[in-house]
Write a protein that holds these residues in place. Sequence first.
Motif, PDB file in Angstrom:
ATOM      1  N   PHE A 181      35.680  33.418  51.791  1.00  0.00           N
ATOM      2  CA  PHE A 181      35.067  32.094  51.657  1.00  0.00           C
ATOM      3  C   PHE A 181      35.393  31.551  50.270  1.00  0.00           C
ATOM      4  N   VAL A 240      33.021  24.099  51.232  1.00  0.00           N
ATOM      5  CA  VAL A 240      33.060  25.557  51.338  1.00  0.00           C
ATOM      6  C   VAL A 240      33.875  25.873  52.583  1.00  0.00           C
ATOM      7  N   ARG A 242      35.932  28.594  55.168  1.00  0.00           N
ATOM      8  CA  ARG A 242      36.164  29.955  55.673  1.00  0.00           C
ATOM      9  C   ARG A 242      37.657  30.087  55.917  1.00  0.00           C
ATOM     10  N   VAL A 266      32.702  25.236  56.263  1.00  0.00           N
ATOM     11  CA  VAL A 266      31.308  25.684  56.371  1.00  0.00           C
ATOM     12  C   VAL A 266      30.360  24.646  55.812  1.00  0.00           C
TER      13      VAL A 266
END
Length: 272
Positions: A181, A240, A242, A266
């Motif tokens: 992440f 954010v 992934r 995310v």
Amino acid sequence: MRISWIWALPLLAIQGLTACATSDTGAAATAAAPATLTAYHWQLREVRNAQGQLQPGWTLPPAPSADTAGQTRAVQLSFAQGRVSVGRLCNVLGASYQLNGQALSIGPVMGTMMACPDSAAMALEQQVGQRLPQASRWAIAQAGRAAAPVLTLSFQDGGQWLLDGVPTDATRYGSAGERIFLEVAPQRAACSHPLIPNYQCLQVRSIEYNDQGLKTRVGPWENFYGDIQGYTHQPGVRNVLRIQRYKKPVTPADASSYAYVLDMTVESEIVR
């Protein structure tokens, strides 16, 4: 707003298979085919009816984007872990599937209905969702070692889909990759690049989560010199991401030894 939806079409019974003699070579090819099915994304090239006639209306014109200029948007199927997903349209659709030799059964198609201004894409999604559960057989052919494989899906009414294989990231890089992440800052920053003057790097920091989805660690901000495949940065937006990170089999001396591929966003926030 997202609305869950489902086409609750009954799964049609698979027709009985006619027994026939199979050579040892054919048996070996059949045994290897399920691995090939999951090693590729399958992009729809042709749709034919029971009489072998081409059926229009199963592809879309190029999206109004510089990244896809001149490229027809084709339905893409991906098979993994007993699930088939449909991509490259507006929403991502999915269903369970089972193989029994060359017989194929696909369950009801489900997905999320997100706002989409492209009515043609929405209509095609419905066509695909209604058609897939009627699939009954599958076969993969490959003209030569260097040629891309072709998947043929046959349907209960005798129609067929022909789909061209495109290697998945795991196939291209030779591993399943590592899930990480990264938080991407709203603005790029000047950084020293050995080949590009006045280069602006993404600012990223790593984030770790526990099994409950709670953040357990946030790393320091760092310059990110490469690209994240599938991600387009918008100034003023914090994300954010992934990501699947793959070790490259061959790396130039001035490049990163990893490939970064966006899996999903995310979090996303406009920062003023």
